[in-house]
Design a protein around this motif. Structure first.
Motif, PDB file in Angstrom:
ATOM      1  N   TYR A 138       0.838  -1.196   0.000  1.00 60.22           N
ATOM      2  CA  TYR A 138       0.000   0.000   0.000  1.00 60.22           C
ATOM      3  C   TYR A 138       0.876   1.250   0.000  1.00 60.22           C
ATOM      4  CZ  TYR A 138      -3.935  -3.039   1.213  1.00 60.22           C
ATOM      5  OH  TYR A 138      -4.902  -4.006   1.201  1.00 60.22           O
ATOM      6  N   THR A 139       0.510   2.214  -0.813  1.00 64.07           N
ATOM      7  CA  THR A 139       1.275   3.458  -0.901  1.00 64.07           C
ATOM      8  C   THR A 139       0.622   4.575  -0.099  1.00 64.07           C
ATOM      9  OG1 THR A 139       0.086   4.021  -2.939  1.00 64.07           O
ATOM     10  CG2 THR A 139       2.211   2.897  -3.167  1.00 64.07           C
ATOM     11  N   GLU A 140      -0.507   4.283   0.534  1.00 63.94           N
ATOM     12  CA  GLU A 140      -1.189   5.241   1.383  1.00 63.94           C
ATOM     13  C   GLU A 140      -1.902   4.499   2.500  1.00 63.94           C
ATOM     14  OE1 GLU A 140      -3.719   7.243  -1.377  1.00 63.94           O
ATOM     15  OE2 GLU A 140      -5.056   5.539  -1.640  1.00 63.94           O
ATOM     16  N   SER A 141      -2.433   5.229   3.449  1.00 63.46           N
ATOM     17  CA  SER A 141      -3.152   4.635   4.573  1.00 63.46           C
ATOM     18  C   SER A 141      -4.641   4.899   4.435  1.00 63.46           C
ATOM     19  CB  SER A 141      -2.651   5.221   5.896  1.00 63.46           C
ATOM     20  OG  SER A 141      -1.263   5.026   6.056  1.00 63.46           O
ATOM     21  N   THR A 142      -5.449   4.120   5.147  1.00 54.28           N
ATOM     22  CA  THR A 142      -6.887   4.376   5.187  1.00 54.28           C
ATOM     23  C   THR A 142      -7.376   4.261   6.620  1.00 54.28           C
ATOM     24  OG1 THR A 142      -7.414   2.046   4.749  1.00 54.28           O
ATOM     25  CG2 THR A 142      -7.343   3.519   2.848  1.00 54.28           C
ATOM     26  N   ALA A 143      -8.387   5.079   6.938  1.00 54.08           N
ATOM     27  CA  ALA A 143      -8.995   5.051   8.264  1.00 54.08           C
ATOM     28  C   ALA A 143     -10.466   5.417   8.120  1.00 54.08           C
ATOM     29  CB  ALA A 143      -8.291   6.027   9.208  1.00 54.08           C
ATOM     30  N   SER A 144     -11.280   4.978   9.054  1.00 53.48           N
ATOM     31  CA  SER A 144     -12.714   5.261   8.992  1.00 53.48           C
ATOM     32  C   SER A 144     -12.988   6.702   9.416  1.00 53.48           C
ATOM     33  CB  SER A 144     -13.484   4.286   9.888  1.00 53.48           C
ATOM     34  OG  SER A 144     -12.918   4.263  11.183  1.00 53.48           O
ATOM     35  N   LEU A 145     -13.820   7.398   8.655  1.00 51.04           N
ATOM     36  CA  LEU A 145     -14.230   8.755   9.009  1.00 51.04           C
ATOM     37  C   LEU A 145     -15.321   8.743  10.066  1.00 51.04           C
ATOM     38  CD1 LEU A 145     -14.339  10.641   5.594  1.00 51.04           C
ATOM     39  CD2 LEU A 145     -13.069  11.343   7.617  1.00 51.04           C
ATOM     40  N   GLU A 146     -16.047   7.631  10.142  1.00 52.75           N
ATOM     41  CA  GLU A 146     -17.112   7.437  11.116  1.00 52.75           C
ATOM     42  C   GLU A 146     -17.209   5.947  11.398  1.00 52.75           C
ATOM     43  OE1 GLU A 146     -20.970   7.239   8.184  1.00 52.75           O
ATOM     44  OE2 GLU A 146     -20.024   9.205   8.422  1.00 52.75           O
ATOM     45  N   ASP A 147     -18.018   5.553  12.383  1.00 49.64           N
ATOM     46  CA  ASP A 147     -18.193   4.133  12.636  1.00 49.64           C
ATOM     47  C   ASP A 147     -18.634   3.454  11.341  1.00 49.64           C
ATOM     48  OD1 ASP A 147     -17.573   4.668  15.222  1.00 49.64           O
ATOM     49  OD2 ASP A 147     -19.562   4.344  16.056  1.00 49.64           O
ATOM     50  N   SER A 148     -17.918   2.409  10.936  1.00 52.72           N
ATOM     51  CA  SER A 148     -18.150   1.812   9.611  1.00 52.72           C
ATOM     52  C   SER A 148     -18.134   0.291   9.672  1.00 52.72           C
ATOM     53  CB  SER A 148     -17.072   2.285   8.619  1.00 52.72           C
ATOM     54  OG  SER A 148     -17.058   3.694   8.513  1.00 52.72           O
ATOM     55  N   GLU A 149     -18.780  -0.314   8.690  1.00 54.69           N
ATOM     56  CA  GLU A 149     -18.745  -1.761   8.507  1.00 54.69           C
ATOM     57  C   GLU A 149     -18.094  -2.035   7.157  1.00 54.69           C
ATOM     58  OE1 GLU A 149     -22.630  -3.436   8.947  1.00 54.69           O
ATOM     59  OE2 GLU A 149     -22.960  -2.497  10.910  1.00 54.69           O
ATOM     60  N   ILE A 150     -17.002  -2.790   7.191  1.00 57.35           N
ATOM     61  CA  ILE A 150     -16.199  -3.011   5.987  1.00 57.35           C
ATOM     62  C   ILE A 150     -16.098  -4.498   5.684  1.00 57.35           C
ATOM     63  CG2 ILE A 150     -14.001  -2.550   4.856  1.00 57.35           C
ATOM     64  CD1 ILE A 150     -15.426  -0.016   5.750  1.00 57.35           C
ATOM     65  N   ALA A 151     -16.451  -4.885   4.445  1.00 56.32           N
ATOM     66  CA  ALA A 151     -16.275  -6.272   4.003  1.00 56.32           C
ATOM     67  C   ALA A 151     -14.834  -6.445   3.542  1.00 56.32           C
ATOM     68  CB  ALA A 151     -17.241  -6.601   2.871  1.00 56.32           C
ATOM     69  N   MET A 152     -14.185  -7.521   4.032  1.00 56.57           N
ATOM     70  CA  MET A 152     -12.781  -7.786   3.708  1.00 56.57           C
ATOM     71  C   MET A 152     -12.713  -9.027   2.820  1.00 56.57           C
ATOM     72  SD  MET A 152     -11.455  -7.124   7.606  1.00 56.57           S
ATOM     73  CE  MET A 152      -9.716  -7.410   7.234  1.00 56.57           C
ATOM     74  N   ILE A 153     -12.349  -8.813   1.553  1.00 52.93           N
ATOM     75  CA  ILE A 153     -12.334  -9.889   0.548  1.00 52.93           C
ATOM     76  C   ILE A 153     -10.888 -10.304   0.316  1.00 52.93           C
ATOM     77  CG2 ILE A 153     -12.927 -10.478  -1.829  1.00 52.93           C
ATOM     78  CD1 ILE A 153     -14.909  -7.949  -1.566  1.00 52.93           C
ATOM     79  N   SER A 154     -10.585 -11.575   0.550  1.00 49.15           N
ATOM     80  CA  SER A 154      -9.193 -12.014   0.427  1.00 49.15           C
ATOM     81  C   SER A 154      -8.713 -11.875  -1.014  1.00 49.15           C
ATOM     82  CB  SER A 154      -9.054 -13.467   0.888  1.00 49.15           C
ATOM     83  OG  SER A 154      -9.519 -14.355  -0.095  1.00 49.15           O
TER      84      SER A 154
END
Length: 355
Positions: A221-237
């Motif tokens: 990854y060349t950048e970071s990510t963070a949630s702006l608010e409470d979030s639900e994220i699906a993680m696909i392998s």
């Protein structure tokens, strides 16, 4: 009125599997079955009878399954017949080779009755939809619908994780193990300056994929990510994702187009940081967040929820400057502050800001 039975050709050198599969399908009353004990006979029968679907083993005498698929793919009368491989080889490389050659699906031995029936029913339904679309001049529309259907299933089968507001999802230089999908909430991508400041580069809302760039480009990854608010994220392998794009090149093209669009957006953003005034940068940041916060892109009035600090990171300026510019926009009747939210009264007016 009795529906016409579909014809299915089973090419399998194992007598028990061949006859067992034929018996299961015949018992449904929906299929006429033709069987072949090796690949050469299978090709002859497919050319003669033009079945509605072919089930074919990979490892066979005379001619293996890859050879059968290759030969039938060269004939106009058989090249569009749905083709499902039956294989005892569960190694991913064999499955990928099959899909690259044009197979529609595969079933790994040993399989049960329901697996077999579901695979056949699914492929025939999709073939019917594509035939109908081609007849009505809507092939491309249904192709897109099939891609969306497959992506929806990809998300449904993924693990969904809840992230608190401002929680890190992945960081710069992390290895990409997943692609991510926002089920609910908002996520921002950002870069870190050496002095600790952050520069936001994108925002992802409900229904958005992110994190696929590094997987497609085979880099960390060349950048970071963070949630702006409470979030639900699906993680696909990544393995599941790669398996799908090998099976369906159209989906790979879809993600490559998305990647190209992201690169263009970031290039424009970087140019803006270099040449635009602060007012223009803040206006552009508000527009970007607004467009990612509404389903209807034609909305001129949009309510967005973002902190002053996060907005400053998107605009590439200081918090104090953000407060001053927002006060100016409020006086000009372009925005209204509503507690912790900002109501943009006119995106069109924000787009007119040049300096």
């Amino acid at each position: 009125m009795q529906m016409k039975k579909r014809t299915i050709l089973i090419i399998e050198d194992n007598l028990e599997i061949r006859e067992g599969s034929a018996e299961i399908l015949e018992l449904t009353g929906e299929y006429d079955i033709i069987t072949a004990e090796n690949g050469m006979i299978g090709v002859e029968l497919a050319t003669k009878h033009h079945p509605d679907l072919i089930l074919c083993d990979i490892m066979m005498p005379e001619l293996d399954g890859y050879g059968v698929l290759y030969m039938l793919g060269k004939q106009e009368s058989t090249m569009h017949i749905p083709f499902i491989f039956i294989t005892a080889k569960s190694e991913r490389v064999d499955m990928r080779k099959a899909m690259e050659m044009g197979a529609d699906d595969y079933i790994v031995k040993p399989f049960d009755d329901i697996e077999l029936l579901n695979a056949i029913e699914s492929r025939l339904k999709k073939k019917d939809s594509l035939d109908l679309a081609a007849g009505n001049g809507r092939f491309l529309k249904l192709e897109e619908e099939e891609q969306n259907y497959l992506l929806e299933n990809l998300v449904k089968e993924a693990r969904v994780k809840k992230f608190k507001k401002k929680q890190l999802i992945y960081g710069t230089d992390d290895s990409p193990l997943f692609i991510y999908y926002v089920v609910k909430g908002k996520v921002r991508s950002f870069l870190n300056y050496q002095d600790g400041r952050e520069l936001s580069t994108d925002i992802h809302g409900d229904g958005h994929f992110f994190g696929y760039e590094s997987i497609l480009m085979n880099e960390n990854y060349t950048e970071s990510t963070a949630s702006l608010e409470d979030s639900e994220i699906a993680m696909i392998s990544r393995d599941v994702f790669f398996e799908l794009i090998y099976r369906k090149p159209g989906i790979a093209s879809k993600f490559i187009r998305m990647l190209s669009g992201n690169i263009k957006e970031k290039e424009e953003q970087m140019l803006g940081f270099a040449y635009d005034t602060v007012r223009k940068r803040v206006a552009s940041a508000l527009i970007q967040i607004a467009l990612k916060s509404t389903e209807n892109k034609d909305d001129d009035e949009v309510l967005i929820r973002i902190s002053r600090e996060d907005l400053a990171a998107f605009a590439g300026t200081a918090n104090e400057t953000i407060s001053r510019i927002l006060a100016e926009f409020k006086e000009e009747g372009i925005i209204i502050k509503e507690k912790t939210a900002i109501r943009i009264l006119s995106i069109k007016e924000l787009k007119k800001i040049k300096q």
